[in-house]
Write a protein that holds these residues in place. Structure first.
Motif, PDB file in Angstrom:
ATOM      1  N   THR A  81     -22.434  15.361   7.996  1.00  0.00           N
ATOM      2  CA  THR A  81     -22.998  15.242   6.876  1.00  0.00           C
ATOM      3  C   THR A  81     -22.751  13.701   6.186  1.00  0.00           C
ATOM      4  N   PRO A  82     -23.880  13.059   6.081  1.00  0.00           N
ATOM      5  CA  PRO A  82     -23.556  11.572   5.346  1.00  0.00           C
ATOM      6  C   PRO A  82     -22.953  11.468   4.232  1.00  0.00           C
ATOM      7  N   ARG A  83     -22.069  10.738   3.875  1.00  0.00           N
ATOM      8  CA  ARG A  83     -21.415  10.681   2.625  1.00  0.00           C
ATOM      9  C   ARG A  83     -22.573  10.452   1.604  1.00  0.00           C
ATOM     10  N   LYS A  84     -22.365  10.816   0.161  1.00  0.00           N
ATOM     11  CA  LYS A  84     -23.443  10.782  -0.860  1.00  0.00           C
ATOM     12  C   LYS A  84     -23.564   9.565  -1.008  1.00  0.00           C
ATOM     13  N   TYR A 476     -10.992  -3.629   4.304  1.00  0.00           N
ATOM     14  CA  TYR A 476     -11.632  -2.816   4.131  1.00  0.00           C
ATOM     15  C   TYR A 476     -13.049  -2.944   4.528  1.00  0.00           C
ATOM     16  N   ALA A 477     -13.718  -1.746   5.256  1.00  0.00           N
ATOM     17  CA  ALA A 477     -15.234  -2.072   5.501  1.00  0.00           C
ATOM     18  C   ALA A 477     -15.597  -0.450   5.599  1.00  0.00           C
ATOM     19  N   TYR A 478     -17.053  -0.220   5.324  1.00  0.00           N
ATOM     20  CA  TYR A 478     -17.699   0.946   5.533  1.00  0.00           C
ATOM     21  C   TYR A 478     -17.764   1.156   7.003  1.00  0.00           C
ATOM     22  N   ASP A 479     -17.565   2.431   7.397  1.00  0.00           N
ATOM     23  CA  ASP A 479     -17.915   2.686   8.682  1.00  0.00           C
ATOM     24  C   ASP A 479     -19.255   2.551   9.082  1.00  0.00           C
ATOM     25  N   ASP A 480     -20.106   2.689   8.223  1.00  0.00           N
ATOM     26  CA  ASP A 480     -21.415   2.669   8.584  1.00  0.00           C
ATOM     27  C   ASP A 480     -21.947   1.441   8.926  1.00  0.00           C
ATOM     28  N   TRP A 483     -19.660   1.113  12.632  1.00  0.00           N
ATOM     29  CA  TRP A 483     -19.790   1.973  13.670  1.00  0.00           C
ATOM     30  C   TRP A 483     -21.313   2.513  13.642  1.00  0.00           C
ATOM     31  N   GLY A 484     -21.983   2.356  12.658  1.00  0.00           N
ATOM     32  CA  GLY A 484     -23.212   2.999  12.501  1.00  0.00           C
ATOM     33  C   GLY A 484     -23.135   4.712  11.774  1.00  0.00           C
ATOM     34  N   HIS A 485     -21.819   4.948  11.767  1.00  0.00           N
ATOM     35  CA  HIS A 485     -21.529   6.329  11.264  1.00  0.00           C
ATOM     36  C   HIS A 485     -20.003   6.601  10.809  1.00  0.00           C
TER      37      HIS A 485
END
Length: 585
Positions: A81-84, A476-480, A483-485
């Motif tokens: 489930t994608p993060r909100k 810090y970096a968002y996984d999306d 990695w794309g997810h």
């Protein structure tokens, strides 16, 4: 005369005592031989009973395989489930200390400060942002924050709280920030979750004693490690047709229900490798698959043989077929992402082959004492070391640690499936790797430096040093974006990859505190937006700051994502929130 008597006594002892000792030794050896013979006889009889039990189990299993298999529908794979949040970042608010601003605009951001403002310099008020800002990298975030600060003539009382589409928090930098409240503040708890210890691995239903015969070795590379498994000679297999009778006939050929199976040597060899290399269930499955494919190619025979080895090793597997293909399904204690599944009675079975879709046929028959797979990793996998280059990480406060990693363990983690610790509980997706130990090469190179760095410090100071190292040493970096997810790292991966996010930092920090400082740590899970932090029980010292109470102990908030954040400081966005606490030990 005395000398004569001494010689006489010595001669008497040699003539009489020595033979008596020999007799005693002989009787002892005879009794030991009798006991060994009785033991061997009992062991042989016991093994005969074991073999007979297995023979009946295999006969029953083959008989069930020959019956009509039931048709089922594949359930599409569980997708995380994608993060909100969305791909966009939105600035929530910036608290400032000056009312001397008009409406300012830069880039795609508008600062709306036209409302009447207090005149007292120490009054804190809010700048609201009504425009979504598209940000492609952390550098864009830093430039945005710098631009906002350029518009503010006085120091911010808190820093920019960023998130994806108003629901996820990025990182805050508190380098120049003084705590807003110096009082001790207890954070209320929503729920307590315990991470279970791994259950004992599945075992064969009875002891397996292979036949003595000539063997051949089949070798594969498993995570950079050469693994050789024994097969009986002339062990070719052929599936005559893909249906119930064809699969049952081949299983009967492998199991050899008349005498102990020739392939018992392969089962024993695989299990010995599992013990020797301390393989978890997933690594063992990968080894059995690789060995089977090496011996029989990318064929149905390889799938059936691997299923046989796994079933005889004690794992809960099922066979399925569709058209000309045979598939292995396995039951798991945990819910796996990106694998199709099917529900059989009260168990969920996952399908390793992505080709299976639509309707297919399954034989829902198993062996006694079979057990589900576990994704929890109890101990480090004993794979060959492949030493990485030396990595150097320095904190904002000048604490520098250098270390190396086992790249074969990085390969293992790369192959490891992700999923939820508890079925249907999305918050448990971050928990599978929490107890996974750091690889031994990382420990041997990093831990001595860390222990030396904290020697002589109070527990509070030691925790603060490690906290700042994790907060500021890892970008810090968002996984999306990377990695794309969403991808949850094991601690070794966080040490290796150049970017990580909140759960990665929290898991790594909890590992370091437990291993190096031997302190109790819990995780704090915030639901909306999703965020993972930690809290540490620091004995003796009780200082102001935010904390949670658990088991009559005070755990001070330590947020590894909050740059330069002190112990006891939570992100301002989560002030008043009630987290779920996750107990590690």
């Amino acid at each position: 005369m005395k000398r004569f008597l001494s010689l006489f006594l010595l001669l008497f002892m040699l003539v009489n005592v020595a033979p008596a000792q020999n007799d005693m030794r002989k009787r002892f050896e005879e009794r030991r031989a009798e006991r060994r013979a009785r033991y061997d006889s009992i062991r042989t009889e016991q093994q005969k009973r074991f073999d007979e039990f297995r023979r009946k189990q295999n006969e029953r299993y083959v008989g069930q395989l020959r019956k009509k298999w039931k048709q089922y529908e594949v359930i599409d794979e569980v997708v995380e489930t994608p993060r909100k949040d969305s791909v966009k970042l939105k600035l929530y608010q910036a608290e400032i200390l000056s009312p001397d601003l008009d409406t300012k605009a830069f880039g795609d951001v508008t600062l709306d400060v036209t409302a009447p403002l207090p005149t007292k310099e120490d009054t804190v008020f809010t700048i609201t942002i009504d425009t979504v800002v598209v940000i492609d990298s952390i550098e864009d975030v830093e430039r945005l924050i710098a631009s906002i600060r350029a518009q503010v003539p006085m120091m911010m009382s808190d820093t920019i709280c960023m998130g994806k589409d108003s629901t996820d928090v990025l990182t805050q930098d508190t380098t120049t920030v003084q705590p807003v409240d110096t009082a001790a503040v207890e954070i209320k708890i929503e729920e307590v979750v315990h991470i279970p210890d791994p259950e004992p691995q599945p075992q064969p239903m009875v002891n397996i004693e292979p036949l003595e015969e000539d063997i051949e070795l089949v070798s594969v590379s498993l995570y950079g490690t050469l693994v050789s498994v024994a097969f009986p000679q002339d062990a070719d297999l052929q599936l005559m047709r893909v249906d119930e009778d064809g699969i049952a006939t081949l299983w009967e050929q492998i199991a050899d229900t008349v005498v102990p199976s020739r392939f018992d040597i392969t089962i024993k060899s695989c299990l010995d490798k599992r013990a020797e290399m301390k393989l978890c269930d997933w690594a063992y499955l990968r080894m059995v698959q690789s060995i089977s494919k090496k011996r029989y190619g990318d064929t149905n025979e390889a799938v059936i043989f691997a299923s046989y080895i796994m079933a005889q090793s004690g794992y809960k597997i099922r066979l399925a077929f569709k058209d000309e293909y045979v598939f292995m399904l396995f039951a798991s204690h945990h819910e796996l992402y990106d694998m199709k599944k099917v529900m059989l009675e009260d168990d969920c079975y996952f399908i390793l082959d992505s080709r299976l879709s639509g309707s297919f046929y399954i034989s829902n028959v198993g062996y006694e004492k079979e057990q589900r797979f576990s994704l929890l990793i109890a101990q480090e996998q004993h794979v060959e070391p492949e030493i990485s280059d030396t990595l150097v990480v320095t904190s904002a406060k000048g604490c520098t640690f250098s270390y190396q990693l086992n790249m074969n363990m990085i390969q293992f983690f790369e192959d490891y499936p992700s999923g939820r610790l508890f079925f249907g509980d999305e918050s448990s997706k971050w928990l599978l790797g929490v107890k996974t130990p750091l690889d031994s090469i990382a420990k041997s190179t990093l831990y001595p430096q860390a222990r030396e760095a904290v020697s002589g410090l109070t527990p509070w100071q030691a925790v603060a040093k490690l906290l700042n190292w994790v907060q500021t040493g890892f970008e810090y970096a968002y996984d999306d974006d990377v990695w794309g997810h969403d991808r949850i790292f094991f601690s070794s991966e966080t040490l290796y990859y150049p970017h990580s996010d909140c759960e990665d930092k929290a898991i790594l920090f909890s590992t370091l505190v437990r291993d190096i400082l031997n302190l109790d740590v819990i995780l704090l899970y915030f639901d909306n937006p999703e965020h993972l932090a930690t809290a540490v029980h620091i004995p003796v010292e009780e200082k102001p700051g935010e904390f949670v109470m658990y088991n009559n102990k005070r755990y001070m908030v330590c947020d590894p994502t909050l740059k330069n954040g002190p112990i006891g400081r939570n992100m301002s966005y989560f002030v008043g929130a009630t987290p779920k606490i996750i107990v590690i030990d």
